[in-house]
Motif scaffolding. Structure first.
Motif, PDB file in Angstrom:
ATOM      1  N   PRO A  42       0.247  -1.013   0.013  1.00 53.44           N
ATOM      2  CA  PRO A  42       0.088   0.009   0.327  1.00 53.44           C
ATOM      3  C   PRO A  42       0.741   1.437  -0.653  1.00 53.44           C
ATOM      4  CG  PRO A  42      -0.772  -1.512   1.592  1.00 53.44           C
ATOM      5  CD  PRO A  42       0.751  -2.138   1.147  1.00 53.44           C
ATOM      6  N   LYS A  43       1.949   1.403   0.849  1.00 48.46           N
ATOM      7  CA  LYS A  43       2.823   2.596   0.787  1.00 48.46           C
ATOM      8  C   LYS A  43       3.187   2.616  -0.844  1.00 48.46           C
ATOM      9  CE  LYS A  43       6.372   4.964   3.085  1.00 48.46           C
ATOM     10  NZ  LYS A  43       7.465   4.216   3.938  1.00 48.46           N
ATOM     11  N   VAL A  45       1.899   1.481  -3.913  1.00 53.27           N
ATOM     12  CA  VAL A  45       1.086   2.040  -4.683  1.00 53.27           C
ATOM     13  C   VAL A  45       0.508   3.664  -3.929  1.00 53.27           C
ATOM     14  CG1 VAL A  45      -0.744   1.812  -5.688  1.00 53.27           C
ATOM     15  CG2 VAL A  45       1.083  -0.409  -5.044  1.00 53.27           C
ATOM     16  N   GLY A  46       0.672   3.756  -3.153  1.00 55.59           N
ATOM     17  CA  GLY A  46       0.104   5.384  -2.144  1.00 55.59           C
ATOM     18  C   GLY A  46       1.381   6.076  -2.670  1.00 55.59           C
ATOM     19  N   ARG A  47       1.839   5.619  -3.066  1.00 51.02           N
ATOM     20  CA  ARG A  47       3.131   7.045  -3.600  1.00 51.02           C
ATOM     21  C   ARG A  47       3.097   7.686  -5.039  1.00 51.02           C
ATOM     22  NH1 ARG A  47       7.217   9.676  -3.194  1.00 51.02           N
ATOM     23  NH2 ARG A  47       8.932   9.701  -4.625  1.00 51.02           N
ATOM     24  N   TYR A  49       0.786   7.392  -6.771  1.00 49.31           N
ATOM     25  CA  TYR A  49      -0.804   7.533  -6.276  1.00 49.31           C
ATOM     26  C   TYR A  49      -0.306   9.137  -6.551  1.00 49.31           C
ATOM     27  CZ  TYR A  49      -5.542   9.035  -5.147  1.00 49.31           C
ATOM     28  OH  TYR A  49      -7.047   9.987  -4.508  1.00 49.31           O
ATOM     29  N   TRP A  83      -0.738  -2.942 -11.248  1.00 49.33           N
ATOM     30  CA  TRP A  83      -0.555  -1.855  -9.452  1.00 49.33           C
ATOM     31  C   TRP A  83      -0.612  -0.820  -9.784  1.00 49.33           C
ATOM     32  CZ3 TRP A  83       2.005  -4.821  -4.946  1.00 49.33           C
ATOM     33  CH2 TRP A  83       2.547  -5.951  -5.054  1.00 49.33           C
ATOM     34  N   MET A  85      -0.732   0.814 -12.340  1.00 48.69           N
ATOM     35  CA  MET A  85      -1.252   1.750 -13.595  1.00 48.69           C
ATOM     36  C   MET A  85      -3.116   1.671 -13.298  1.00 48.69           C
ATOM     37  SD  MET A  85      -1.536   2.840 -17.223  1.00 48.69           S
ATOM     38  CE  MET A  85      -3.407   1.518 -17.602  1.00 48.69           C
ATOM     39  N   GLY A  86      -3.313   1.189 -12.065  1.00 46.78           N
ATOM     40  CA  GLY A  86      -4.398   1.060 -10.928  1.00 46.78           C
ATOM     41  C   GLY A  86      -4.411   2.601 -10.719  1.00 46.78           C
ATOM     42  N   ALA A  87      -3.465   3.121  -9.578  1.00 47.13           N
ATOM     43  CA  ALA A  87      -3.395   4.313  -8.998  1.00 47.13           C
ATOM     44  C   ALA A  87      -3.451   5.517  -9.767  1.00 47.13           C
ATOM     45  CB  ALA A  87      -1.289   4.121  -8.533  1.00 47.13           C
ATOM     46  N   LEU A  89      -5.184   5.662 -12.566  1.00 47.60           N
ATOM     47  CA  LEU A  89      -6.284   4.921 -12.863  1.00 47.60           C
ATOM     48  C   LEU A  89      -7.074   5.697 -11.865  1.00 47.60           C
ATOM     49  CD1 LEU A  89      -6.626   1.505 -14.581  1.00 47.60           C
ATOM     50  CD2 LEU A  89      -6.797   3.614 -16.236  1.00 47.60           C
ATOM     51  N   VAL A  90      -7.353   5.747 -11.176  1.00 46.03           N
ATOM     52  CA  VAL A  90      -7.526   6.052 -10.137  1.00 46.03           C
ATOM     53  C   VAL A  90      -7.448   7.525 -10.343  1.00 46.03           C
ATOM     54  CG1 VAL A  90      -8.415   6.583  -7.513  1.00 46.03           C
ATOM     55  CG2 VAL A  90      -7.665   4.507  -8.256  1.00 46.03           C
ATOM     56  N   ALA A  92      -7.086   9.304 -12.815  1.00 52.72           N
ATOM     57  CA  ALA A  92      -7.772   9.453 -13.928  1.00 52.72           C
ATOM     58  C   ALA A  92      -8.983   9.729 -14.078  1.00 52.72           C
ATOM     59  CB  ALA A  92      -7.337   8.472 -15.275  1.00 52.72           C
TER      60      ALA A  92
END
Ligand SMILES: [Mg+2]
Lengths: 164, 164
Positions: A42-43, A45-47, A49, A83, A85-87, A89-90, A92
């Motif tokens: 999470p850290k 991917v959160g970074r 994002y 993963w 890309m998920g960040a 896409l959120v 976007a």
């Protein structure tokens, strides 16, 4: 037209912002966001994002363009690029920015003129188009800028379909 | 202890919330979030993000547990499950909830007692443990609840490492 280009990756995410006005293009921003494989997922991917979110808010791009690779050496690599890309896409979705994907042949076609050009030719063209003093480094940044410029190129055409 | 279990997927994301008190467990919530493959990618992933975010805020789980599959039939499938995971990971980071991954053998071991149990046995145990009137349907919901219960089982052990 401002475009945010992204070379997605979980350990290194290239992020380049380009502004095109008429025939001229310039780089507004470029960075490579790095995460540690020892950090909790999470850290990491959160970074990613957070960095993409900040660039989106600061530069207000009309589009996000991402590099799409369809063949990965390993399943797990494809999964972890997903993963990242998920960040993206959120962001976007939250910022209402359409997102477009381009595979490597499209990038080569847009920047060099043919789909089988090699990566050094692409990097050379990124430097030339953006009028940079040197070739952008590292390659993740050059890739991100190339993707942004690719979108500028193809966006002149009609009927461009966002990624689904 | 409240645990949010997730069976990640881009078209169907199973989401199950379980509360364990002593030896008893009950289902607080269960849903399958669906997205259309004809919708733009940001809209799809944004919808998954929103559903996971709402569940996290509403139920305040102490952990998020996700199903981890390491072998996909295709690279592209792994990549798109990764998109869904990216949305889950952003929520986990923003809400400060640790995230754990469990592969199918771990789920079978936790719920049935051995790693080669079949899926119907797992679904049967989910129903029995949660004291549900029928087997939870669809399978993505049963999978999500199974993952949440798996985390309840393994969290009694020490030295559990979050996903990185
Ligand atoms: Mg499933």
């Amino acid at each position: 037209m401002v475009v945010l280009g992204i070379d997605p990756g979980i350990t290194n995410l290239g992020l380049g912002v380009v502004e095109q006005v008429g025939q001229k293009a310039r780089m507004l921003h470029g960075e490579v966001v790095r995460t540690l494989h020892t950090d909790p997922a999470p850290k990491r991917v959160g970074r990613l994002y957070q960095a993409v979110y900040e660039a989106a808010v600061r530069f207000k791009p009309v589009a996000i363009a991402v590099e799409e690779q369809f063949f990965y050496r390993q399943n797990e690599l494809a999964y972890k690029v997903g993963w990242a890309m998920g960040a993206v896409l959120v962001v976007a979705d939250q910022q209402g920015i359409p997102l477009y994907g381009y595979g490597p042949p499209k990038v080569k076609q847009a920047l060099v003129g043919y789909g089988h050009a090699d990566k050094t030719q692409v990097a050379y063209m990124v430097r030339a188009i953006l009028n940079l003093p040197t070739t952008p480094k590292p390659t993740h940044l050059a890739d991100a800028l190339a993707i942004a410029l690719t979108h500028c190129f193809f966006s002149r055409m009609t009927g461009l379909a966002p990624l689904s």
